[in-house]
Scaffold this motif. Structure first.
Motif, mmCIF file in Angstrom:
data_model
loop_
_atom_site.group_PDB
_atom_site.id
_atom_site.type_symbol
_atom_site.label_atom_id
_atom_site.label_comp_id
_atom_site.label_asym_id
_atom_site.label_seq_id
_atom_site.Cartn_x
_atom_site.Cartn_y
_atom_site.Cartn_z
ATOM 1 N N ALA A 306 0.728 -1.053 -0.097
ATOM 2 C CA ALA A 306 -0.080 -0.033 0.157
ATOM 3 C C ALA A 306 0.815 1.321 -0.157
ATOM 4 C CB ALA A 306 -0.956 0.006 1.045
ATOM 5 N N HIS A 307 1.953 1.144 0.699
ATOM 6 C CA HIS A 307 2.961 2.437 0.771
ATOM 7 C C HIS A 307 3.590 2.752 -0.656
ATOM 8 C CE1 HIS A 307 2.410 4.028 4.748
ATOM 9 N NE2 HIS A 307 2.538 2.687 5.454
ATOM 10 N N ALA A 308 3.643 1.399 -1.228
ATOM 11 C CA ALA A 308 4.619 1.328 -2.420
ATOM 12 C C ALA A 308 3.865 2.043 -3.740
ATOM 13 C CB ALA A 308 5.385 0.025 -2.811
ATOM 14 N N ILE A 309 2.485 2.065 -3.825
ATOM 15 C CA ILE A 309 1.652 2.421 -4.820
ATOM 16 C C ILE A 309 1.282 3.779 -4.653
ATOM 17 C CG2 ILE A 309 -0.324 1.901 -6.004
ATOM 18 C CD1 ILE A 309 -0.360 -0.963 -4.935
ATOM 19 N N ASP A 310 1.744 4.470 -6.007
ATOM 20 C CA ASP A 310 1.343 5.924 -5.980
ATOM 21 C C ASP A 310 -0.234 6.154 -6.688
ATOM 22 O OD1 ASP A 310 1.353 8.557 -6.427
ATOM 23 O OD2 ASP A 310 3.281 8.814 -7.486
ATOM 24 N N ARG A 311 -1.156 6.178 -5.862
ATOM 25 C CA ARG A 311 -2.443 6.278 -6.316
ATOM 26 C C ARG A 311 -2.713 7.613 -7.079
ATOM 27 N NH1 ARG A 311 -1.994 4.198 -1.180
ATOM 28 N NH2 ARG A 311 -3.259 2.467 -0.124
ATOM 29 N N ASP A 312 -2.163 8.683 -6.480
ATOM 30 C CA ASP A 312 -2.360 10.068 -6.916
ATOM 31 C C ASP A 312 -1.973 10.045 -8.525
ATOM 32 O OD1 ASP A 312 -3.547 10.806 -4.846
ATOM 33 O OD2 ASP A 312 -1.781 12.267 -3.959
ATOM 34 N N PHE A 313 -0.676 9.381 -8.686
ATOM 35 C CA PHE A 313 -0.230 9.217 -10.107
ATOM 36 C C PHE A 313 -1.164 8.611 -10.945
ATOM 37 C CE2 PHE A 313 2.315 8.013 -13.736
ATOM 38 C CZ PHE A 313 2.798 8.992 -14.109
ATOM 39 N N ILE A 314 -1.658 7.473 -10.570
ATOM 40 C CA ILE A 314 -2.533 6.702 -11.307
ATOM 41 C C ILE A 314 -3.765 7.336 -11.517
ATOM 42 C CG2 ILE A 314 -4.070 4.524 -11.398
ATOM 43 C CD1 ILE A 314 -1.881 3.134 -9.692
ATOM 44 N N LEU A 315 -4.278 8.152 -10.515
ATOM 45 C CA LEU A 315 -5.609 8.769 -10.901
ATOM 46 C C LEU A 315 -5.333 10.041 -11.816
ATOM 47 C CD1 LEU A 315 -8.527 9.805 -9.948
ATOM 48 C CD2 LEU A 315 -7.556 10.961 -7.840
ATOM 49 N N THR A 344 -3.858 4.753 7.595
ATOM 50 C CA THR A 344 -3.969 4.916 6.056
ATOM 51 C C THR A 344 -2.279 4.819 5.489
ATOM 52 O OG1 THR A 344 -3.388 7.091 6.875
ATOM 53 C CG2 THR A 344 -5.719 7.127 6.296
ATOM 54 N N TYR A 345 -2.294 4.702 4.228
ATOM 55 C CA TYR A 345 -1.043 4.299 3.763
ATOM 56 C C TYR A 345 -0.692 5.293 2.726
ATOM 57 C CZ TYR A 345 -2.580 0.276 6.445
ATOM 58 O OH TYR A 345 -2.775 -0.535 7.400
ATOM 59 N N GLU A 346 0.260 6.307 3.036
ATOM 60 C CA GLU A 346 0.511 7.369 1.967
ATOM 61 C C GLU A 346 1.890 6.643 1.177
ATOM 62 O OE1 GLU A 346 3.601 7.600 5.589
ATOM 63 O OE2 GLU A 346 1.048 7.299 5.316
ATOM 64 N N TYR A 347 1.832 7.202 -0.084
ATOM 65 C CA TYR A 347 3.018 6.830 -0.787
ATOM 66 C C TYR A 347 4.103 7.180 -0.240
ATOM 67 C CZ TYR A 347 5.856 6.746 -5.135
ATOM 68 O OH TYR A 347 7.032 6.206 -5.955
ATOM 69 N N ASP A 348 5.058 6.180 0.063
ATOM 70 C CA ASP A 348 6.159 6.333 0.703
ATOM 71 C C ASP A 348 7.110 5.042 0.439
ATOM 72 O OD1 ASP A 348 8.372 6.477 2.383
ATOM 73 O OD2 ASP A 348 7.186 7.245 4.227
ATOM 74 N N PRO A 349 7.982 5.151 -0.631
ATOM 75 C CA PRO A 349 8.659 3.858 -0.871
ATOM 76 C C PRO A 349 9.419 3.501 0.249
ATOM 77 C CG PRO A 349 8.586 5.421 -2.820
ATOM 78 C CD PRO A 349 7.763 5.984 -1.622
ATOM 79 N N ALA A 350 10.026 4.578 0.973
ATOM 80 C CA ALA A 350 11.160 4.228 1.827
ATOM 81 C C ALA A 350 10.640 3.304 3.048
ATOM 82 C CB ALA A 350 11.969 5.427 2.575
ATOM 83 N N LYS A 351 9.414 3.865 3.550
ATOM 84 C CA LYS A 351 8.533 3.042 4.502
ATOM 85 C C LYS A 351 8.259 1.862 3.869
ATOM 86 C CE LYS A 351 5.188 3.962 7.926
ATOM 87 N NZ LYS A 351 4.025 4.953 8.376
ATOM 88 N N ALA A 352 7.993 1.502 2.720
ATOM 89 C CA ALA A 352 7.650 0.064 2.230
ATOM 90 C C ALA A 352 8.762 -0.685 2.050
ATOM 91 C CB ALA A 352 7.130 0.416 0.693
ATOM 92 N N GLU A 353 10.057 -0.195 1.795
ATOM 93 C CA GLU A 353 11.013 -1.139 1.976
ATOM 94 C C GLU A 353 11.530 -1.375 3.460
ATOM 95 O OE1 GLU A 353 13.880 -1.446 -0.491
ATOM 96 O OE2 GLU A 353 13.884 0.700 -1.738
ATOM 97 N N ALA A 354 11.291 -0.522 4.148
ATOM 98 C CA ALA A 354 11.526 -0.840 5.690
ATOM 99 C C ALA A 354 10.467 -2.045 6.134
ATOM 100 C CB ALA A 354 11.448 0.314 6.637
ATOM 101 N N LEU A 355 9.344 -2.045 5.582
ATOM 102 C CA LEU A 355 8.325 -3.085 6.082
ATOM 103 C C LEU A 355 8.909 -4.380 5.643
ATOM 104 C CD1 LEU A 355 5.208 -0.872 6.006
ATOM 105 C CD2 LEU A 355 5.825 -2.034 8.072
#
Length: 534
Positions: A306-315, A344-355
């Motif tokens: 969820a943190h890795a996916i850029d929803r705003d860009f897709i929209l 909530t899961y904001e777009y945050d690739p660094a957080k995704a990598e840590a998880l």
């Protein structure tokens, strides 16, 4: 007024704003409706039949909603309003609902509309043949008809959402004297449509057009204003767009062209784009995750995705801004039940990598943590384009994604029968009540092999089941709202589904057409519509 997509933030998307906002979709208070003229609309796909009381599918409803009505209707603020029922009463114990029917209403053949028609439609069609109302009305035990204009629904348990589905888009009433018989379902498909609506069937030229004409005996005095409506069958999207540009077609609902084409058409002087009128659906674009998979059953992995996916860009870039953000499975437009007090899961690739590191999936020597397969919904190119963005997003955090495309039968079998997937894209219409739309994806009892758009993720949580089942019959409004708030929090914590955004449908129309968008359930009757003079 017309509204524009609410997230048009990019310069490209902003091009259309002025043109779309400038036109007027609804009737100004000072305007006088003009009588006469025939509206040409487009419908796609072509309806397979013209009566939808038993099977409310989109192409059919776009036409049948002009000929048939429900007991109730929705205004643009999602308030229930009278239609074939002038008023209604719900018993304090929730075990009966009494509809007081409108007098002086006739079917298109001149026969009077009565409570017997309501009973027949409820007991023989909605409860037996309708794909959703078979569940929605399972607790309706009888419809009593003490007189010709009173229908009393008797319930075995409270059904707090019952009124929500009494609109014409979901539950059309049909005449008993026309469709009753040994095979009601066959009659509904084979017999000509006979309704109470403002228009009646004149001719159906299969593969070409469905032609409706004004019903002069319509119960709303002086309406409809139009002489008729022609629904043209134009399978090719480019041809549909051209027909709008040339004025050959003056109306198309449910985004008859791609979102980006709709945005372009909205810049033209003679064309308007309206995104109101679809609030009933609250359709969410989402990714379902298969929790049967050893990797995806780990909650930390799901949070990371969820943190890795850029929803705003897709929209903004794939769907050209036709949508609004959501924080979970209940759309914000459903204000009665929605809460944003959820994880909530904001777009945050660094957080995704840590998880992902915490979950025990480090990058390998090739930089890849693990591989996944994504099956986009085969309902148009935008679903594949969205998957391509996700592929890039996940590559950034070390996940290799394969996009697997297929035809609709293969997709449905793979996702809902074989459960042979990792991530699939799909859409969910939340509808006016979460029990009607949202529940089916989170209730473990709806893990039903072979049933499309059921709980394919395999998500099962006894606490979620308890909440959903309590909400089905809770008659106290405040308690029911709190149950759905709990449901949203739990759904976002467990995260079997990643909700991207609420999709905005668009109506494309010629600016000479007025008063076309008067309801929030997507299927206006056109009783109030009229064409302004050149």
């Amino acid at each position: 007024m017309n509204v524009t997509p609410q997230l048009l933030r990019k310069p490209l998307a902003m091009i259309a704003v002025a043109a779309i906002a400038a036109s007027t979709a609804l009737l100004p208070a000072s305007a006088e409706p003009k009588r006469g003229g025939t509206l040409t609309a487009v419908v796609n796909p072509e309806p397979a039949f013209l009566v939808s009381a038993h099977n409310p599918v989109g192409g059919v409803l776009q036409v049948s909603s002009k000929m048939f009505e429900g007991l109730l209707t929705y205004d643009l603020e999602m308030n229930l309003q009278p239609a074939l029922a002038e008023s209604w009463d719900v018993a304090d114990d929730g075990l009966s609902v009494t509809f007081h029917l409108r007098e002086g209403v006739t079917w298109h053949d001149g026969e009077p509309f009565t409570s017997e028609d309501v009973k027949f439609t409820t007991m023989k069609i909605w409860k037996e043949l309708h794909p959703r109302n078979r569940v929605n009305m399972a607790k309706v035990t009888d419809v009593e008809t003490p007189d010709a204009h009173t229908a009393v629904f008797r319930l075995s348990e409270p059904v707090p959402f019952l009124l929500s589905v009494m609109n014409g888009g979901e539950s059309q009433v049909v005449p008993k004297h026309i469709y009753d018989g040994e095979d009601v379902g066959k009659n509904l498909v084979e017999k000509d449509p006979v309704g109470t609506g403002p228009f009646k069937l004149k001719e159906w030229r299969r593969g070409e057009a469905v032609i409706l004409e004004r019903y002069d005996g319509y119960w709303q005095e002086g309406k409809p204003y139009l002489d008729g409506v022609i629904f043209r069958i134009i399978p090719d999207e480019a041809a549909r767009a051209t027909a709008f540009e040339t004025g050959e077609v003056q109306y198309g609902g449910f985004t008859p062209v791609s979102p980006c084409t709709a945005q372009r058409l909205g810049t033209l002087e003679n064309i308007g784009v309206e995104t109101r009128g679809y609030e009933f659906f609250g359709t969410i674009f989402m990714f379902e995750l298969n929790l049967r998979d050893e990797v995806l059953k780990d909650k930390k992995v799901r949070h990371a995705l969820a943190h890795a996916i850029d929803r705003d860009f897709i929209l903004e870039n794939v769907w050209c801004g036709f949508g609004t953000p959501t924080t979970g499975p209940v759309p914000p437009q459903l204000t009665e039940f929605y809460t944003d007090d959820v994880p909530t899961y904001e777009y945050d690739p660094a957080k995704a990598e840590a998880l992902l590191d915490e979950a025990g999936y480090p990058r390998g020597e090739d930089g890849i943590r693990f591989k996944m397969v994504h099956d986009p919904l085969p309902f148009g190119p935008n679903f594949v384009r969205s998957a391509e963005v996700v592929k890039q997003n996940l590559a950034e955090v070390g996940i290799e994604l394969e996009i697997r495309t297929q035809d609709t039968p293969t997709y449905l079998r793979r996702i809902y029968t074989d459960y042979d997937f990792d991530m699939s894209s799909t859409t969910l219409s939340a509808l006016p009540d979460p029990t009607l739309g949202v529940q089916r994806l989170y209730w473990s009892k709806n893990i039903v092999e072979g049933v499309p758009f059921s709980n394919s993720s395999g998500y099962s949580n006894p606490e979620m089941d308890r909440i959903l089942e309590a909400a089905q019959t809770e008659n106290d409004k405040g308690k029911r709202v709190e149950l759905f708030h709990q449901m949203q929090k739990l759904a976002q914590e467990d995260l079997p589904i990643i909700d991207l955004f609420v999709m905005s449908q668009a109506t494309i129309f010629d600016k000479r057409l007025k008063n076309h968008t008067t309801q929030s359930d997507g299927y206006p009757t056109f009783a109030d519509a009229y064409l302004e003079s050149e």
